[in-house]
Motif scaffolding. Structure first.
Motif, short mmCIF file in Angstrom:
data_model
loop_
_atom_site.label_atom_id
_atom_site.label_comp_id
_atom_site.label_asym_id
_atom_site.label_seq_id
_atom_site.Cartn_x
_atom_site.Cartn_y
_atom_site.Cartn_z
N MET A 1 0.83 -1.19 0.00
CA MET A 1 0.00 0.00 0.00
C MET A 1 0.88 1.25 0.00
O MET A 1 2.01 1.21 0.44
N THR A 2 0.28 2.32 -0.46
CA THR A 2 1.00 3.57 -0.61
C THR A 2 0.29 4.68 0.16
O THR A 2 -0.93 4.80 0.06
N ASP A 34 -5.11 2.39 -0.81
CA ASP A 34 -4.14 3.47 -0.62
C ASP A 34 -4.77 4.67 0.10
O ASP A 34 -4.14 5.29 0.96
#
Length: 160
Positions: A1-2, A34
């Motif tokens: 994930m970002t 995200d």
């Protein structure tokens, strides 16, 4: 994930009426994950796509109650009743808070990440959070609804 960058006011996208989501695919699911990671990292209870620079009708809300993460894709307000006034803040307006009056009970219809429609009823703080995020999708900022600004230092005293 970002963890994504949160857009802060006065970015023009925050006052734009967003376009509907039409593609329900793995890219959308990844974006929702995200956004959730970004919201958690920022210590927020909601995040809308324009707040991360995207012109689409997507928002998420998680007020840490029994509902968990609520994904709002192309949401519409179906019904509202009652009135509540409380303090709101916004991740796009760091350290700015104000009293806002909103409906106390709402019913919305929206789509989930799989493109399936659903209806949802919320009240109190959850209704407030959902409506705040839905406003973002129409380019409406909470500052346009503030009746009284609250200094951040005053909030800190209340939270202590």
């Amino acid at each position: 994930m970002t963890v994504l960058t949160i857009v802060e006011h006065p970015a023009a996208i925050l006052e734009k009426n967003c376009r509907p989501v039409t593609q329900f695919d793995s890219k959308l699911k990844r974006l929702v994950r995200d956004m959730q990671e970004t919201m958690i990292k920022a210590d927020g209870v909601g995040l809308a796509a324009p707040q991360i620079g995207l012109d689409i009708r997507l928002a998420i809300v998680d007020v840490e109650d029994e509902h968990g993460l609520i994904v709002l894709i192309n949401p519409e307000l179906v019904e509202s009743s009652g009135k509540q006034t409380d303090i709101e803040g916004c991740l796009s307006f760091p350290d700015l808070y104000g009293e806002v009056t909103r409906p106390n009970v709402i019913q919305i219809k929206a789509f989930n990440v799989k493109g399936q429609p659903y209806t949802f009823r919320a009240e109190g703080f959850l209704a407030r959070a959902i409506l705040h995020e839905m406003d973002h999708l129409d380019g409406i900022l909470f500052t346009s609804k503030v009746t009284k600004y609250i200094p951040a230092e005053e909030l800190e005293r209340v939270d202590s």
